[in-house]
Motif scaffolding. Structure first.
Motif, PDB file in Angstrom:
ATOM      1  N   GLN A 184       0.819  -1.201   0.000  1.00  0.00           N
ATOM      2  CA  GLN A 184       0.000   0.000   0.000  1.00  0.00           C
ATOM      3  C   GLN A 184       0.860   1.261   0.000  1.00  0.00           C
ATOM      4  O   GLN A 184       0.467   2.287  -0.562  1.00  0.00           O
ATOM      5  N   ARG A 185       2.038   1.191   0.606  1.00  0.00           N
ATOM      6  CA  ARG A 185       2.940   2.342   0.592  1.00  0.00           C
ATOM      7  C   ARG A 185       3.334   2.696  -0.835  1.00  0.00           C
ATOM      8  O   ARG A 185       3.360   3.872  -1.218  1.00  0.00           O
ATOM      9  N   THR A 186       3.614   1.694  -1.638  1.00  0.00           N
ATOM     10  CA  THR A 186       3.977   1.934  -3.037  1.00  0.00           C
ATOM     11  C   THR A 186       2.837   2.617  -3.783  1.00  0.00           C
ATOM     12  O   THR A 186       3.052   3.583  -4.531  1.00  0.00           O
ATOM     13  N   GLY A 191       0.961   7.654  -6.274  1.00  0.00           N
ATOM     14  CA  GLY A 191      -0.202   8.429  -6.692  1.00  0.00           C
ATOM     15  C   GLY A 191      -0.276   9.834  -6.138  1.00  0.00           C
ATOM     16  O   GLY A 191      -1.248  10.559  -6.390  1.00  0.00           O
ATOM     17  N   LEU A 192       0.753  10.271  -5.393  1.00  0.00           N
ATOM     18  CA  LEU A 192       0.689  11.571  -4.728  1.00  0.00           C
ATOM     19  C   LEU A 192       0.574  12.744  -5.695  1.00  0.00           C
ATOM     20  O   LEU A 192      -0.094  13.744  -5.396  1.00  0.00           O
ATOM     21  N   ASN A 204      -7.902  11.310  -8.399  1.00  0.00           N
ATOM     22  CA  ASN A 204      -6.840  10.362  -8.715  1.00  0.00           C
ATOM     23  C   ASN A 204      -5.690  10.426  -7.709  1.00  0.00           C
ATOM     24  O   ASN A 204      -4.998   9.435  -7.490  1.00  0.00           O
ATOM     25  N   SER A 205      -5.479  11.572  -7.117  1.00  0.00           N
ATOM     26  CA  SER A 205      -4.340  11.754  -6.220  1.00  0.00           C
ATOM     27  C   SER A 205      -4.548  11.017  -4.906  1.00  0.00           C
ATOM     28  O   SER A 205      -5.584  11.166  -4.245  1.00  0.00           O
ATOM     29  N   THR A 206      -3.542  10.245  -4.513  1.00  0.00           N
ATOM     30  CA  THR A 206      -3.611   9.562  -3.212  1.00  0.00           C
ATOM     31  C   THR A 206      -3.303  10.521  -2.063  1.00  0.00           C
ATOM     32  O   THR A 206      -3.441  10.151  -0.898  1.00  0.00           O
ATOM     33  N   ARG A 207      -2.942  11.756  -2.363  1.00  0.00           N
ATOM     34  CA  ARG A 207      -2.759  12.747  -1.299  1.00  0.00           C
ATOM     35  C   ARG A 207      -4.081  13.021  -0.592  1.00  0.00           C
ATOM     36  O   ARG A 207      -4.097  13.547   0.525  1.00  0.00           O
TER      37      ARG A 207
END
Length: 351
Positions: A184-186, A191-192, A204-207
């Motif tokens: 999950q870290r990857t 995606g940040l 879309n951004s994992t931020r």
């Protein structure tokens, strides 16, 4: 003999019947002019208290849904309307009554010294102290010690996601990333920097998994107000048995344009998240967390920016291009059912 003769005589006083007693009471009341009538309505408890819903089963993990809404922004010297983004909501109400469709009442103006004045957030705890861990008890097949450890890890993840100073300032969210398992870290790190929306309407951004403010934003003071609950339950994640920690918290931030106290306002962020603990990489090892956001909101943020950052709708900032629709909602009210799918901007009251 005299006693027997006296008892044989007819009674000198006759006990009145129930009906006769009622008639006598009414006559006495009318005579005194004090006959009471039933009241028009009974007293009722105030406040939106409801029982909390049970945690729902785990669903496939996905990036945070960001759904835009319109909200009341309380700005220094005046209260007015602004914009925000809203997604899933669930349990725990505040004590501020909300009248749908009514014009919001004037609230005390916030100050740099008291930026949460006039809102429920004024009574919330400061920072991590607001993330209270429940007493650990056995849950399903999980021991109390496992539940206690899961609670502690979940709290660490919530603090890293929403209270970590570098992350809030827009820097790399390393504190949160370090708590994720490698797979999950990857996904999170890769995606940040993404922008835009997916086909399903999610950013879309994992931020969006954490709270990071846009560069033109300055946090006022060093206090974030926090209010919510967490609870544990057995569940499944894609067919894997897990210990699920469900957390539903409000984070209230005081922000302004850098150096411009006249733009002071609040952002009310809500995160509804399931952290599923299982043995993902080591079947015989300790339980590991899997972060799965169910729904989020940033009340007070602009609607039409989808880069993963929170963009406050400052009064002096650019106008949002999204048209608000629907009935007003209260961003402090966590009793509302969690919406699903992409929603339009909505007018909001209650801050």
């Amino acid at each position: 003999m005299e006693l027997e003769a006296e008892l044989a005589k007819p009674a000198r006083f006759k006990e009145p019947s129930a009906a006769e007693r009622a008639r006598m009471a009414r006559r006495a009341a009318r005579k005194g002019g004090r006959l009471r009538r039933p009241t028009a309505h009974a007293a009722r408890p105030s406040g939106p208290w409801r029982s909390a819903a049970l945690p729902r089963p785990a669903r496939p993990r996905r990036s945070r849904q960001v759904i835009t809404v319109l909200i009341v922004l309380v700005i220094l010297g005046a209260g007015g309307y602004g914009f925000s983004r809203l997604a899933g909501q669930k349990h725990l109400g505040d004590l501020t009554p909300l009248t749908r469709g009514a014009k919001p009442a004037s609230l005390p103006s916030p100050t740099l010294a008291q930026p949460f004045l006039g809102t429920p957030a004024q009574q919330y705890a400061d920072g991590a102290a607001g993330i209270v861990i429940p007493p650990a008890e056995p849950v399903g097949s999980y021991y109390a010690a496992q539940v206690a450890a899961a609670y502690q890890t979940a709290k660490q993840m919530l603090v890293a996601a929403h209270l970590d100073a570098p992350t809030l300032a827009g820097a790399a969210p390393d504190a949160f990333a370090d708590l994720l398992i490698p797979q999950q870290r990857t996904q999170f790190v890769d995606g940040l920097d993404k922008t835009g929306l997916s086909a399903s309407g999610n950013e879309n951004s994992t931020r969006t998994w954490v709270t990071s403010f846009a560069p033109d934003t300055q946090l006022v003071g060093n206090v974030v107000k926090v209010h919510g609950t967490m609870q544990a339950a057995p569940s499944t994640n894609n067919g894997i048995a897990v210990l699920q920690i469900h957390a539903d918290y409000l984070y209230v931030y005081a922000v302004q344009h850098p150096g411009q106290s006249s733009t002071l306002m609040r952002i009310v962020e809500r995160q509804d998240v399931d952290v599923d603990f299982g043995t993902y990489t080591d079947p015989g090892g300790a339980l590991q967390p899997w972060w799965g956001t169910s729904g989020n909101s940033e009340a007070g943020a602009r609607c039409n920016v989808n880069d993963g950052f929170v963009h406050p709708q400052f009064r002096s900032g650019p106008a949002d291009k999204v048209t608000p629709k629907g009935a007003p909602v209260n961003p402090y009210d966590q009793n509302a059912p969690a919406p699903t799918g992409q929603l339009p901007c909505q007018p909001t009251t209650g801050t």
